[in-house]
Design a protein around this motif. Structure first.
Motif, PDB file in Angstrom:
ATOM      1  N   ALA A   1      -6.605   0.087  -6.681  1.00  0.00           N
ATOM      2  CA  ALA A   1      -6.039  -0.133  -5.397  1.00  0.00           C
ATOM      3  C   ALA A   1      -6.591  -1.492  -4.659  1.00  0.00           C
ATOM      4  O   ALA A   1      -6.149  -2.246  -4.049  1.00  0.00           O
ATOM      5  CB  ALA A   1      -5.317   1.146  -4.738  1.00  0.00           C
TER       6      ALA A   1
ATOM      7  N   GLU B   1       0.803  -1.014   0.051  1.00  0.00           N
ATOM      8  CA  GLU B   1      -0.008  -0.058   0.056  1.00  0.00           C
ATOM      9  C   GLU B   1       0.695   1.398   0.042  1.00  0.00           C
ATOM     10  O   GLU B   1       0.746   2.094  -0.570  1.00  0.00           O
ATOM     11  CB  GLU B   1      -0.854   0.028   1.029  1.00  0.00           C
TER      12      GLU B   1
ATOM     13  N   ILE C   1       0.988   1.978  -4.685  1.00  0.00           N
ATOM     14  CA  ILE C   1      -0.315   2.579  -4.770  1.00  0.00           C
ATOM     15  C   ILE C   1      -0.211   4.139  -4.734  1.00  0.00           C
ATOM     16  O   ILE C   1       0.394   4.748  -3.924  1.00  0.00           O
ATOM     17  CB  ILE C   1      -1.515   2.140  -3.730  1.00  0.00           C
TER      18      ILE C   1
ATOM     19  N   ARG D   1      -7.147   5.785  -6.232  1.00  0.00           N
ATOM     20  CA  ARG D   1      -6.079   5.268  -5.977  1.00  0.00           C
ATOM     21  C   ARG D   1      -5.888   3.677  -7.014  1.00  0.00           C
ATOM     22  O   ARG D   1      -6.786   2.979  -6.943  1.00  0.00           O
ATOM     23  CB  ARG D   1      -6.150   4.750  -4.580  1.00  0.00           C
TER      24      ARG D   1
ATOM     25  N   TYR E   1      -2.786   0.766  -8.568  1.00  0.00           N
ATOM     26  CA  TYR E   1      -1.486   0.326  -9.044  1.00  0.00           C
ATOM     27  C   TYR E   1      -1.046   0.709 -10.238  1.00  0.00           C
ATOM     28  O   TYR E   1      -1.662   0.218 -11.416  1.00  0.00           O
ATOM     29  CB  TYR E   1      -1.239  -1.039  -8.769  1.00  0.00           C
TER      30      TYR E   1
END
Length: 573
Positions: A311, A238, A242, A255, A257
């Protein structure tokens, strides 16, 4: 800030990449003064390589316009059937003016292909789709780039993925009475969860599930993917991977990746291989090898096109699949769209046939990870279960490329047909083509670890010698040419599909799923995990250049081309 910095850098580099493309064309044109210089070809090649290293790669298109069905060219119209915030259910509708062909197409099985949401677009399965279209009505999940989904659409969780799959299955069931489901890599886990939940509620489940190279039980034969997830904590992922989408995209503030981080990880897995590939591309440009350079472009056009992933979905997948192993431990709870929490119970599946497929050289999903589905689905009778291991195939080779088309697909086709309503257990043309290898009566003999002293039951003379050797605690290596150990009766069609390649049955290896080995004595030296062009995949079929369990993107979607003139509905299937 990292995402914003990356986008700023990309915006600065974009005009230089375009300029390099123009320069490459100027120096490669013999009709222009620059093309007459002694080193013009080398300069052009250098500029071309610079352009490809710096350009932005957009979402590829499937580009499937026709397929050959028994010598008849069938037109393909690609269209969206269901449009969800994070996914499109895409259909490849087939059209023909040949009456006999059309009649055949209308009676073929319906297959939902669930594409991975793990870094690359669904076009990664282009070869899978094109091959399946010859004998099936094909639908596929086309996942959206999360940076293009506005925050107003809400978050996307692993539960949402499972619910999407259930919705798509119900849609096809309502339209065709039933369907078959195929999942490739990452989706094997949510697909098994979706079908399990439907079975637990008493809903109609798909006729069959085909699961290919997925981490059902990531504890078995752990790969670099599994090790990374285990070694890092939830908070590490996280805090380090992220980021929020910049304001320049529709999904600003979401949010995710990011795709560029994932792409960097892909390259870092095998930097030397990628460097060699680009150097070979440079040399082929100088030599004028158009075939090799085009294969390189097709491969990297797909490989470099990545998407951002929400995310919440990414982090929950890490926790559920690779750290807590909730599916195999029986502790996975999924929230329905109405907010009800339900436990995933694969043992409740009873009416859906199960086929699992693994690649012998797969370094993404280790040996036994996909076959573990058989241990979970205890409610499915042995005659409806089958496991197949493709000898010499890596992760990509089980669903694309020569091995997919020549070895894996015939078995998938036969398995689906064997469990299609109205079809006999042994379809016409296959009933007499039984393999010399008789299947064990219990699935555990091919899915569970087997001691070296346990013989394989068979009616063949060679298998008898294997049994004798096994009783002496010696396991001789007997080749099996791309055939699978299958259950009796219903799965005889799969044994029949592999008859021409079958030689004998090998005694099972300890701590491994019973394998089918190739009679070929050699295999191409490299299989690239994410090649899409068949020419590129056949030349690079035994290595995996990247680990793809973590998705991302830096592309904007392109509008897929529509059919110029929509054919008459009466000529479609």
């Amino acid at each position: 800030m990292l995402y914003q910095i990356y986008e700023t850098q990309r915006s600065i580099m974009e005009p230089f990449s375009d300029l390099a493309e123009v320069a490459a064309k100027l120096f490669s044109n013999p009709g222009l003064p620059l093309g007459q210089f002694p080193l013009a070809q080398r300069v052009s090649a250098a500029y071309d390589l610079m352009h490809r290293l710096g350009k932005d790669y957009e979402k590829p298109v499937f580009g499937i316009h026709t397929v050959d069905v028994d010598g008849v060219e069938v037109a393909i119209h690609e269209r969206i059937e269901i449009d969800k915030p994070f996914c499109e259910l895409r259909r490849f509708k087939r059209f023909s003016d040949d009456a006999a062909t059309l009649d055949k197409l209308k009676g073929q099985p319906v297959v939902l292909i669930v594409a991975p949401l793990s870094g690359h677009y669904a076009t990664l399965l282009r070869d899978t789709v094109k091959t399946m279209l010859k004998d099936h009505k094909v639908y596929i999940t086309d996942w959206r780039n999360a940076r293009l989904v506005p925050l107003s659409e809400g978050e996307f969780h692993l539960d949402d993925y499972v619910n999407y799959v259930q919705e798509f299955i119900r849609y096809l069931q309502n339209k065709y009475d039933n369907c078959h489901v195929m999942s490739v890599c990452q989706p094997t886990v949510p697909v098994l969860a979706a079908v399990s939940l439907m079975a637990s509620r008493g809903e109609t489940t798909p006729l069959s599930m085909t699961m290919m190279g997925g981490p059902i039980d990531a504890r078995k034969s752990p790969t670099a993917v599994n090790n990374l997830a285990v070694q890092r904590s939830h908070s590490w992922f996280e805090n380090n991977v992220i980021y929020r989408v910049p304001d320049t995209f529709p999904g600003a503030g979401r949010r995710v990746y990011p795709g560029f981080l994932q792409h960097t990880g892909f390259i870092a897995m095998n930097p030397n291989r990628h460097a060699d590939s680009h150097y070979d591309y440079f040399r082929n440009l100088i030599k004028g090898d158009d075939s090799s350079t085009e294969s390189h472009r097709k491969f990297y056009d797909e490989y470099n096109a990545v998407l951002d992933m929400d995310a919440d979905y990414y982090l929950e997948t890490i926790d559920t699949v690779f750290q807590d192993f909730k599916l195999v431990n029986g502790t996975w709870d999924v929230k329905t769209p109405k907010g009800k929490v339900e436990r995933v119970r694969p043992q409740d599946i009873t009416h859906t046939a199960l086929l699992t497929i693994e690649g012998e050289l797969d370094d993404i999903s280790g040996s036994g990870q996909t076959a573990a589905a058989h241990d979970l689905c205890t409610g499915i009778t042995p005659k409806k279960k089958m496991h197949y291991e493709a000898a010499g195939a890596g992760h990509y080779g089980i669903f694309s490329g020569r091995r997919w088309r020549e070895k894996v697909y015939p078995l998938v086709k036969a398995f689906i047909l064997a469990h299609q309503p109205g079809e006999a257990s042994e379809p016409k043309g296959l009933a007499k083509s039984r393999s010399s290898a008789s299947a064990p009566s219990d699935l555990s003999a091919r899915t569970a670890p087997v001691k070296a002293t346990q013989p394989v039951k068979t009616k063949s003379a060679k298998a008898a010698s294997v049994e004798t050797a096994a009783n002496k605690k010696t396991v001789p290596k007997v080749a099996v040419a791309q055939t699978a150990v299958v259950a009796p009766k219903a799965n005889a069609v799969v044994r029949a599909a592999a008859k021409t390649a079958t030689k004998s049955v090998a005694a099972p290896k300890p701590k491994a799923v019973v394998r089918a080995a190739s009679t070929a004595t050699s295999a191409p030296p490299a299989e690239t995990r994410l090649a899409v062009a068949a020419a590129a995949t056949d030349a690079m079929e035994n290595t995996n250049p990247a680990v793809v369990t973590q998705p991302g993107v830096k592309t904007d979607p392109v509008v897929l081309p529509a059919v110029a003139a929509k054919p008459d509905q009466a000529t479609s299937a």
